[in-house]
Design a protein around this motif. Sequence first.
Motif, mmCIF file in Angstrom:
data_model
loop_
_atom_site.group_PDB
_atom_site.id
_atom_site.type_symbol
_atom_site.label_atom_id
_atom_site.label_comp_id
_atom_site.label_asym_id
_atom_site.label_seq_id
_atom_site.Cartn_x
_atom_site.Cartn_y
_atom_site.Cartn_z
ATOM 1 N N VAL A 178 0.863 -1.193 0.000
ATOM 2 C CA VAL A 178 0.000 0.000 0.000
ATOM 3 C C VAL A 178 0.891 1.231 0.000
ATOM 4 O O VAL A 178 1.398 1.649 1.046
ATOM 5 N N SER A 179 1.105 1.791 -1.189
ATOM 6 C CA SER A 179 1.905 3.002 -1.310
ATOM 7 C C SER A 179 0.993 4.120 -1.804
ATOM 8 O O SER A 179 -0.150 3.895 -2.175
ATOM 9 N N PHE A 180 1.518 5.320 -1.794
ATOM 10 C CA PHE A 180 0.731 6.470 -2.254
ATOM 11 C C PHE A 180 1.666 7.541 -2.770
ATOM 12 O O PHE A 180 2.829 7.598 -2.396
ATOM 13 N N ASN A 181 1.121 8.390 -3.633
ATOM 14 C CA ASN A 181 1.922 9.477 -4.173
ATOM 15 C C ASN A 181 1.287 10.844 -3.926
ATOM 16 O O ASN A 181 1.850 11.861 -4.293
ATOM 17 N N GLN A 182 0.100 10.831 -3.309
ATOM 18 C CA GLN A 182 -0.596 12.073 -3.014
ATOM 19 C C GLN A 182 -1.226 11.983 -1.631
ATOM 20 O O GLN A 182 -1.557 10.898 -1.153
ATOM 21 N N VAL A 183 -1.383 13.152 -1.003
ATOM 22 C CA VAL A 183 -2.066 13.234 0.277
ATOM 23 C C VAL A 183 -3.151 14.288 0.145
ATOM 24 O O VAL A 183 -2.925 15.356 -0.433
ATOM 25 N N ALA A 184 -4.326 13.973 0.669
ATOM 26 C CA ALA A 184 -5.458 14.886 0.570
ATOM 27 C C ALA A 184 -5.880 15.363 1.952
ATOM 28 O O ALA A 184 -5.786 14.631 2.938
ATOM 29 N N ARG A 185 -6.334 16.581 2.003
ATOM 30 C CA ARG A 185 -6.880 17.174 3.222
ATOM 31 C C ARG A 185 -8.327 17.540 2.914
ATOM 32 O O ARG A 185 -8.612 18.263 1.968
ATOM 33 N N GLU A 186 -9.219 17.013 3.727
ATOM 34 C CA GLU A 186 -10.648 17.251 3.529
ATOM 35 C C GLU A 186 -11.162 18.194 4.606
ATOM 36 O O GLU A 186 -10.894 17.998 5.784
ATOM 37 N N MET A 187 -11.877 19.222 4.173
ATOM 38 C CA MET A 187 -12.602 20.120 5.067
ATOM 39 C C MET A 187 -14.069 19.866 4.778
ATOM 40 O O MET A 187 -14.487 19.945 3.626
ATOM 41 N N ARG A 188 -14.845 19.550 5.818
ATOM 42 C CA ARG A 188 -16.231 19.158 5.559
ATOM 43 C C ARG A 188 -17.173 19.731 6.600
ATOM 44 O O ARG A 188 -16.760 20.075 7.714
ATOM 45 N N CYS A 189 -18.431 19.781 6.201
ATOM 46 C CA CYS A 189 -19.474 20.237 7.106
ATOM 47 C C CYS A 189 -20.815 19.697 6.623
ATOM 48 O O CYS A 189 -20.912 19.125 5.534
ATOM 49 N N ASP A 214 -25.071 30.366 9.095
ATOM 50 C CA ASP A 214 -26.304 29.887 9.709
ATOM 51 C C ASP A 214 -26.773 28.632 8.975
ATOM 52 O O ASP A 214 -26.887 28.639 7.749
ATOM 53 N N GLY A 215 -26.970 27.556 9.709
ATOM 54 C CA GLY A 215 -27.406 26.302 9.107
ATOM 55 C C GLY A 215 -26.285 25.299 8.880
ATOM 56 O O GLY A 215 -26.543 24.158 8.513
ATOM 57 N N VAL A 216 -25.042 25.704 9.089
ATOM 58 C CA VAL A 216 -23.903 24.792 8.931
ATOM 59 C C VAL A 216 -23.561 24.201 10.297
ATOM 60 O O VAL A 216 -23.546 24.900 11.304
ATOM 61 N N SER A 217 -23.271 22.902 10.300
ATOM 62 C CA SER A 217 -22.870 22.218 11.528
ATOM 63 C C SER A 217 -21.784 21.199 11.198
ATOM 64 O O SER A 217 -21.457 20.980 10.038
ATOM 65 N N SER A 218 -21.245 20.586 12.239
ATOM 66 C CA SER A 218 -20.259 19.503 12.107
ATOM 67 C C SER A 218 -19.095 19.857 11.181
ATOM 68 O O SER A 218 -18.770 19.119 10.256
ATOM 69 N N VAL A 219 -18.462 20.967 11.445
ATOM 70 C CA VAL A 219 -17.291 21.382 10.664
ATOM 71 C C VAL A 219 -16.102 20.560 11.146
ATOM 72 O O VAL A 219 -15.737 20.610 12.327
ATOM 73 N N GLU A 220 -15.487 19.806 10.239
ATOM 74 C CA GLU A 220 -14.412 18.872 10.590
ATOM 75 C C GLU A 220 -13.366 18.826 9.486
ATOM 76 O O GLU A 220 -13.598 19.308 8.376
ATOM 77 N N THR A 221 -12.243 18.181 9.807
ATOM 78 C CA THR A 221 -11.200 17.931 8.815
ATOM 79 C C THR A 221 -10.749 16.479 8.902
ATOM 80 O O THR A 221 -10.950 15.821 9.924
ATOM 81 N N PHE A 225 -21.065 18.836 2.598
ATOM 82 C CA PHE A 225 -20.296 19.724 1.735
ATOM 83 C C PHE A 225 -18.843 19.463 2.078
ATOM 84 O O PHE A 225 -18.438 19.616 3.234
ATOM 85 N N LYS A 226 -18.054 19.046 1.097
ATOM 86 C CA LYS A 226 -16.661 18.689 1.343
ATOM 87 C C LYS A 226 -15.752 19.383 0.337
ATOM 88 O O LYS A 226 -16.056 19.418 -0.845
ATOM 89 N N ILE A 227 -14.649 19.882 0.836
ATOM 90 C CA ILE A 227 -13.589 20.442 0.006
ATOM 91 C C ILE A 227 -12.392 19.519 0.194
ATOM 92 O O ILE A 227 -11.915 19.346 1.319
ATOM 93 N N ILE A 228 -11.919 18.922 -0.875
ATOM 94 C CA ILE A 228 -10.793 18.000 -0.794
ATOM 95 C C ILE A 228 -9.634 18.580 -1.589
ATOM 96 O O ILE A 228 -9.721 18.744 -2.805
ATOM 97 N N GLU A 284 -6.692 26.911 5.588
ATOM 98 C CA GLU A 284 -7.726 26.073 6.188
ATOM 99 C C GLU A 284 -8.447 26.753 7.358
ATOM 100 O O GLU A 284 -9.689 26.703 7.439
ATOM 101 N N ALA A 285 -7.724 27.363 8.279
ATOM 102 C CA ALA A 285 -8.351 27.958 9.466
ATOM 103 C C ALA A 285 -9.409 28.981 9.088
ATOM 104 O O ALA A 285 -10.505 29.000 9.666
ATOM 105 N N GLN A 286 -9.107 29.826 8.107
ATOM 106 C CA GLN A 286 -10.097 30.831 7.718
ATOM 107 C C GLN A 286 -11.285 30.191 7.003
ATOM 108 O O GLN A 286 -12.422 30.656 7.142
ATOM 109 N N ILE A 287 -11.061 29.131 6.262
ATOM 110 C CA ILE A 287 -12.172 28.435 5.601
ATOM 111 C C ILE A 287 -13.074 27.806 6.655
ATOM 112 O O ILE A 287 -14.308 27.954 6.606
ATOM 113 N N LEU A 288 -12.484 27.112 7.638
ATOM 114 C CA LEU A 288 -13.274 26.462 8.681
ATOM 115 C C LEU A 288 -14.040 27.482 9.511
ATOM 116 O O LEU A 288 -15.207 27.274 9.850
#
Length: 128
Positions: A24-35, A113-120, A80-83, A102-106
Amino acid sequence: PNQLSARSHGRLTFSKMPEITSNVSFNQVAREMRCKWSADNDKASLTACQEILDANLPALKALTGFVSVNRVVCGGCLDFKIIVTLDAENYGAWETAAFAPEAQILEALAAVDGVSSVETQTFTFMTM
């Protein structure tokens, strides 16, 4: 232990991909910001989430090692996810920089109003 390393064979030089296990190798890493967004007010929170992404897209695309930005929207579970995907070699520098912007996006998502469960979440990514 799973560092990038360079090996030279004649005139060709290549980097060994990081491995999680021997197969199991990889060549990319992703960061997900979601809500979660709300369908209230004609989906106003979803509209606001997209506006936040649009405002930050140039900064995300300017990251060293940038591969892609993907947006995922699920109308059933109201995700809603940003990857943001970077090549594995440059991901560590972005992590050291606290994943800016990321901090300013989160913060902006959490203020809607209406957004919940903001996570990464961080995960490896490999096209097979």
